[in-house]
Write an enzyme that holds these catalytic residues in place. Structure first.
Site, PDB file in Angstrom:
ATOM      1  N   LYS A  22     -11.274   1.827  -3.784  1.00 20.19           N
ATOM      2  CA  LYS A  22     -10.906   2.640  -2.436  1.00 20.19           C
ATOM      3  C   LYS A  22      -8.670   2.895  -3.282  1.00 20.19           C
ATOM      4  O   LYS A  22      -8.136   3.915  -3.310  1.00 20.19           O
ATOM      5  CB  LYS A  22     -11.355   3.146  -1.828  1.00 20.19           C
ATOM      6  CG  LYS A  22     -10.643   3.381  -0.678  1.00 20.19           C
ATOM      7  CD  LYS A  22     -11.163   3.642   0.710  1.00 20.19           C
ATOM      8  CE  LYS A  22     -10.958   2.562   2.176  1.00 20.19           C
ATOM      9  NZ  LYS A  22      -9.401   2.493   2.131  1.00 20.19           N
ATOM     10  N   ASN A  23      -8.967   1.315  -2.122  1.00 24.44           N
ATOM     11  CA  ASN A  23      -7.050   1.153  -2.125  1.00 24.44           C
ATOM     12  C   ASN A  23      -6.625   0.896  -3.571  1.00 24.44           C
ATOM     13  O   ASN A  23      -4.922   0.864  -3.048  1.00 24.44           O
ATOM     14  CB  ASN A  23      -7.181  -0.007  -1.280  1.00 24.44           C
ATOM     15  CG  ASN A  23      -7.723   0.879   0.468  1.00 24.44           C
ATOM     16  OD1 ASN A  23      -8.575   1.104   0.297  1.00 24.44           O
ATOM     17  ND2 ASN A  23      -7.911  -0.941   0.628  1.00 24.44           N
ATOM     18  N   ARG A  92      -4.678   8.493   6.263  1.00 28.24           N
ATOM     19  CA  ARG A  92      -2.740   7.474   5.883  1.00 28.24           C
ATOM     20  C   ARG A  92      -2.437   7.650   4.837  1.00 28.24           C
ATOM     21  O   ARG A  92      -1.564   7.640   5.350  1.00 28.24           O
ATOM     22  CB  ARG A  92      -3.731   6.619   6.919  1.00 28.24           C
ATOM     23  CG  ARG A  92      -2.792   6.142   6.909  1.00 28.24           C
ATOM     24  CD  ARG A  92      -2.608   4.775   7.957  1.00 28.24           C
ATOM     25  NE  ARG A  92      -1.966   4.009   7.602  1.00 28.24           N
ATOM     26  CZ  ARG A  92      -0.703   4.056   7.645  1.00 28.24           C
ATOM     27  NH1 ARG A  92      -0.357   5.118   8.597  1.00 28.24           N
ATOM     28  NH2 ARG A  92       0.497   3.076   7.203  1.00 28.24           N
ATOM     29  N   CYS A 116      -5.069   5.003  13.734  1.00 31.01           N
ATOM     30  CA  CYS A 116      -5.769   5.223  13.515  1.00 31.01           C
ATOM     31  C   CYS A 116      -6.404   4.161  14.370  1.00 31.01           C
ATOM     32  O   CYS A 116      -5.930   3.538  15.711  1.00 31.01           O
ATOM     33  CB  CYS A 116      -6.613   5.137  11.911  1.00 31.01           C
ATOM     34  SG  CYS A 116      -6.450   3.735  11.444  1.00 31.01           S
ATOM     35  N   ARG A 121      -0.011   1.769  12.851  1.00 32.34           N
ATOM     36  CA  ARG A 121       0.394   1.875  11.529  1.00 32.34           C
ATOM     37  C   ARG A 121       1.562   2.940  11.691  1.00 32.34           C
ATOM     38  O   ARG A 121       1.961   3.806  10.845  1.00 32.34           O
ATOM     39  CB  ARG A 121      -1.098   2.834  11.267  1.00 32.34           C
ATOM     40  CG  ARG A 121      -2.136   2.784  11.552  1.00 32.34           C
ATOM     41  CD  ARG A 121      -2.994   1.678  10.973  1.00 32.34           C
ATOM     42  NE  ARG A 121      -2.614   1.275   9.444  1.00 32.34           N
ATOM     43  CZ  ARG A 121      -3.981   2.073   8.701  1.00 32.34           C
ATOM     44  NH1 ARG A 121      -5.290   2.063   9.364  1.00 32.34           N
ATOM     45  NH2 ARG A 121      -3.795   1.952   6.801  1.00 32.34           N
ATOM     46  N   PRO A 122       2.443   1.768  12.075  1.00 33.32           N
ATOM     47  CA  PRO A 122       3.962   3.538  11.322  1.00 33.32           C
ATOM     48  C   PRO A 122       4.560   2.927  10.945  1.00 33.32           C
ATOM     49  O   PRO A 122       3.627   2.200   9.946  1.00 33.32           O
ATOM     50  CB  PRO A 122       4.687   2.341  12.527  1.00 33.32           C
ATOM     51  CG  PRO A 122       4.124   0.345  12.788  1.00 33.32           C
ATOM     52  CD  PRO A 122       2.070   0.792  12.547  1.00 33.32           C
ATOM     53  N   ASP A 304      -9.725  -6.550   5.487  1.00 30.67           N
ATOM     54  CA  ASP A 304     -10.722  -5.599   5.490  1.00 30.67           C
ATOM     55  C   ASP A 304     -11.795  -5.960   5.791  1.00 30.67           C
ATOM     56  O   ASP A 304     -12.630  -5.341   5.788  1.00 30.67           O
ATOM     57  CB  ASP A 304     -10.649  -4.922   3.883  1.00 30.67           C
ATOM     58  CG  ASP A 304      -9.111  -4.054   4.473  1.00 30.67           C
ATOM     59  OD1 ASP A 304      -8.861  -2.785   3.124  1.00 30.67           O
ATOM     60  OD2 ASP A 304      -8.797  -3.663   5.490  1.00 30.67           O
ATOM     61  N   ARG A 396     -16.020   6.536   3.833  1.00 35.32           N
ATOM     62  CA  ARG A 396     -15.067   7.167   3.599  1.00 35.32           C
ATOM     63  C   ARG A 396     -14.871   6.082   2.151  1.00 35.32           C
ATOM     64  O   ARG A 396     -14.043   5.933   1.193  1.00 35.32           O
ATOM     65  CB  ARG A 396     -14.028   7.187   4.679  1.00 35.32           C
ATOM     66  CG  ARG A 396     -13.143   8.305   5.691  1.00 35.32           C
ATOM     67  CD  ARG A 396     -12.883   7.950   6.544  1.00 35.32           C
ATOM     68  NE  ARG A 396     -11.425   6.985   5.941  1.00 35.32           N
ATOM     69  CZ  ARG A 396     -10.698   6.297   6.210  1.00 35.32           C
ATOM     70  NH1 ARG A 396     -10.730   6.065   7.762  1.00 35.32           N
ATOM     71  NH2 ARG A 396      -9.980   5.848   5.305  1.00 35.32           N
TER      72      ARG A 396
HETATM   73  C1  EPZ Z   1      -3.211  -0.537   3.296  1.00 34.25           C
HETATM   74  O1  EPZ Z   1      -3.178   0.016   4.409  1.00 34.25           O
HETATM   75  C2  EPZ Z   1      -4.958  -0.309   3.206  1.00 34.25           C
HETATM   76  N1  EPZ Z   1      -5.121   0.791   3.172  1.00 34.25           N
HETATM   77  C3  EPZ Z   1      -5.706  -0.710   4.063  1.00 34.25           C
HETATM   78  O2  EPZ Z   1      -7.080  -0.715   3.869  1.00 34.25           O
HETATM   79  C4  EPZ Z   1      -6.020  -2.280   4.238  1.00 34.25           C
HETATM   80  O3  EPZ Z   1      -5.837  -3.362   5.781  1.00 34.25           O
HETATM   81  C5  EPZ Z   1      -4.151  -3.039   4.680  1.00 34.25           C
HETATM   82  O4  EPZ Z   1      -3.249  -1.980   3.687  1.00 34.25           O
HETATM   83  C6  EPZ Z   1      -4.210  -4.424   5.042  1.00 34.25           C
HETATM   84  O5  EPZ Z   1      -3.873  -5.179   3.545  1.00 34.25           O
HETATM   85  C7  EPZ Z   1      -4.766   2.055   1.999  1.00 34.25           C
HETATM   86  O6  EPZ Z   1      -4.421   0.741   0.786  1.00 34.25           O
HETATM   87  C8  EPZ Z   1      -5.310   2.837   1.434  1.00 34.25           C
HETATM   88  P1  EPZ Z   1       0.163  -2.507   5.903  1.00 34.25           P
HETATM   89  P2  EPZ Z   1      -1.732   0.008   5.087  1.00 34.25           P
HETATM   90  O7  EPZ Z   1       1.280  -1.313   5.374  1.00 34.25           O
HETATM   91  O8  EPZ Z   1      -1.016   0.123   3.690  1.00 34.25           O
HETATM   92  C9  EPZ Z   1       1.915  -2.863   9.955  1.00 34.25           C
HETATM   93  C10 EPZ Z   1      -9.930  -0.128   4.727  1.00 34.25           C
HETATM   94  O9  EPZ Z   1      -9.774  -0.320   5.403  1.00 34.25           O
HETATM   95  N2  EPZ Z   1       2.995  -2.037   8.930  1.00 34.25           N
HETATM   96  O10 EPZ Z   1       0.100  -3.886   4.750  1.00 34.25           O
HETATM   97  O11 EPZ Z   1      -1.800   1.027   5.863  1.00 34.25           O
HETATM   98  C11 EPZ Z   1       1.071  -2.617  10.187  1.00 34.25           C
HETATM   99  O12 EPZ Z   1       1.387  -1.593  11.517  1.00 34.25           O
HETATM  100  C12 EPZ Z   1      -8.333  -0.381   4.751  1.00 34.25           C
HETATM  101  O13 EPZ Z   1      -9.818  -0.252   3.368  1.00 34.25           O
HETATM  102  C13 EPZ Z   1       4.396  -1.833   9.665  1.00 34.25           C
HETATM  103  O14 EPZ Z   1       4.886  -2.198  11.127  1.00 34.25           O
HETATM  104  O15 EPZ Z   1      -1.510  -1.540   5.497  1.00 34.25           O
HETATM  105  C14 EPZ Z   1      -0.179  -3.345  10.096  1.00 34.25           C
HETATM  106  O16 EPZ Z   1      -0.049  -4.215  11.394  1.00 34.25           O
HETATM  107  C15 EPZ Z   1      -7.575  -0.218   6.257  1.00 34.25           C
HETATM  108  N3  EPZ Z   1       5.375  -0.817   9.403  1.00 34.25           N
HETATM  109  C16 EPZ Z   1       0.383  -4.100   8.636  1.00 34.25           C
HETATM  110  O17 EPZ Z   1       1.450  -3.259   8.935  1.00 34.25           O
HETATM  111  C17 EPZ Z   1       5.445  -0.109   7.793  1.00 34.25           C
HETATM  112  O18 EPZ Z   1       6.123   1.316   7.987  1.00 34.25           O
HETATM  113  C18 EPZ Z   1       0.086  -4.060   7.263  1.00 34.25           C
HETATM  114  O19 EPZ Z   1      -0.232  -2.325   7.138  1.00 34.25           O
HETATM  115  C19 EPZ Z   1       3.456   0.042   7.402  1.00 34.25           C
HETATM  116  C20 EPZ Z   1       3.167  -1.457   7.807  1.00 34.25           C
END
Ligand code: EPZ
Length: 420
Positions: A22-23, A92, A116, A121-122, A304, A396
């Site tokens: 999915k990701n 998202r 969410c 999720r900023p 995850d 999902r």
């Molecule tokens: C991806 O989300 C995945 N989703 C998530 O999977 C996964 O948990 C996550 O990466 C971490 O591995 C998809 O790929 C569609 P991040 P993403 O940006 O990109 C902070 C699932 O269950 N952050 O690496 O949103 C954020 O708040 C989902 O399949 C900022 O601060 O994750 C978090 O604490 C859930 N500013 C951390 O980084 C930003 O601009 C990790 O987020 C972006 C992120």
């Protein structure tokens, strides 16, 4: 609306085929916006999130056709640059369209995806990276209005190795003028799959899978055919379902290298498994030791798999500590597990689990996608019947989960819930 009804106590036996990731497929579908030619994706899982991403591509003027796990996408011309509000609000990952649409069209308008259940999720890192490439980003009544006359290569350092920000910036940079260097990037396998896809379209991305990615912008992209990598989180989920129920399961279509953190922890817990060419066989006695985990960015233990691993530990011999370092609110499954008799204490980012010999069926709710998988694992370990609500979360990210678990001998069915 539906619910899952699960009868626990049976061990899982047999073979399960893992679907495409999915990701990986979500950012790859977004990257299809880079080209006006046809793209064919194989092993594209049939999931609600994928359906939503395809609807966004169609809203921009793209044609999308699914035949089984094959997805054909063709965005011959961009007819709109505004993502449909109601779809973005549910997905998202729709934020991934910003980079490729800016690269293709110089303009994108999308509502802020918002947070969410698992955290705020900023998207500040996404915006900072796109601005470094020359985009102007305005917030207009909850909408992001992003414009870029021209994207120019830059040197970008990510404050945090965000998966989404790495992907968005990489896609935008692939059509920027000159070279972009992105440092402190995410190294997840899905990043590598996306980079490979962009290169198959004619892009020039180097270094994916390491902490520095270099992108040389190109002006022309063509069509491609790409097979999506297997879903390491789905695979890890089934490995844990087998371990938890004392089963003997062959999990097929797995890249072992993507699952080393989990396999190491399963070995520590005393679970026997064998890595073969096209999969992993788990042989579990149903008895396992308590093991500590701490989630990290790749190649550490994946966040995850935290919920489902924590659920598994509720019946381990001993006490385990689970530390969640990636998201600020990813322990909602704890309250639900307590309904089944689990003994868990949460202190900030730490959950302390005292393993118990028995869990009992209960009515529980999936609060998010991975918590849903945790509910299923606990229900399969518990004595008696459980009802799991919030099934839309599970659909999902887990393709055909009822059929796959049933084929392994698990007692699980999906029943309608009378609308309130
Ligand atoms: C991806 O989300 C995945 N989703 C998530 O999977 C996964 O948990 C996550 O990466 C971490 O591995 C998809 O790929 C569609 P991040 P993403 O940006 O990109 C902070 C699932 O269950 N952050 O690496 O949103 C954020 O708040 C989902 O399949 C900022 O601060 O994750 C978090 O604490 C859930 N500013 C951390 O980084 C930003 O601009 C990790 O987020 C972006 C992120």
């Amino acid at each position: 609306m539906s619910k899952l009804v699960v009868s626990g106590g049976k061990s899982l036996e047999g073979r399960v085929m893992i679907s495409g990731a999915k990701n990986a497929v979500l950012p790859i579908i977004a990257a299809s916006l880079l080209t006006g030619e046809r793209v064919r994706l194989d092993e594209a899982p049939d999931l609600i999130d994928v359906e939503h991403m395809c609807r966004i591509i169609q809203a921009f003027g793209g044609k999308v056709e699914r035949c089984g796990t094959q997805l054909d996408i063709e965005v011959a011309e961009i007819q709109s640059c505004e993502a449909p509000y109601e779809v973005v609000d549910q997905l998202r990952a729709s934020i991934f369209v910003m980079g490729p649409l800016l690269a293709r069209n110089g303009r994108v308008r999308i509502n802020h995806p918002g947070g969410c259940a698992i955290g705020s999720r900023p998207i500040n890192l996404h915006i900072k990276g796109l601005e470094a490439l020359g985009a102007q980003v305005e917030m207009d009544q909850g909408f992001l209005d992003v414009k870029a006359k021209r994207l120019v290569g830059a040197r970008i350092f990510l404050d945090f190795p965000s998966v989404g920000a790495t992907e968005n910036i990489m896609m935008a940079a692939s059509a920027a003028q000159g070279v972009t260097t992105i440092e402190n990037v995410a190294m997840e396998p899905e990043i590598v799959d996306l980079a490979n896809f962009i290169n198959e379209l004619g892009g020039k991305v180097r270094g994916a899978g390491t902490s520095v990615i270099q992108v040389e912008g190109v002006t022309n992209f063509h069509g491609a055919r790409h097979t999506v990598i297997p879903d390491r989180i789905e695979a890890g989920s089934y490995l844990l379902l087998a371990a938890a129920t004392g089963g003997d399961v062959f999990v097929e279509n797995v890249i072992s290298a993507h699952l080393q953190p989990l396999l190491a922890k399963m070995a520590e817990a005393g679970i026997a498994f064998r890595e073969e060419d096209d999969g992993i066989r788990v042989m579990s006695s149903g008895k396992f030791r308590a093991v500590d985990i701490k989630t990290q960015v790749h190649p550490g233990f994946p966040t995850d798999l935290q919920a489902i691993f924590l659920a598994w530990m509720t019946r381990a011999a001993g006490m385990s500590v689970v530390v969640e370092t990636i998201f600020e609110n990813r322990f909602m499954h704890v309250d639900e597990l307590r309904r089944m008799g689990a003994e868990i204490r949460v202190e900030g980012r730490n959950a302390i689990i005292q393993g118990k010999p028995r869990l009992f069926g209960a009515n529980v709710t999936a609060t998010d996608l991975r918590a849903g998988a945790a509910m299923i694992l606990a229900a399969l370990m518990a004595e008696g019947v459980s009802e799991i609500y919030g099934v839309q979360h599970i659909d999902r990210g887990y393709e055909n989960i009822v059929a796959k678990i049933t084929a392994l001998g698990g007692k699980i069915s999906r029943l309608p819930v009378a609308a309130e």
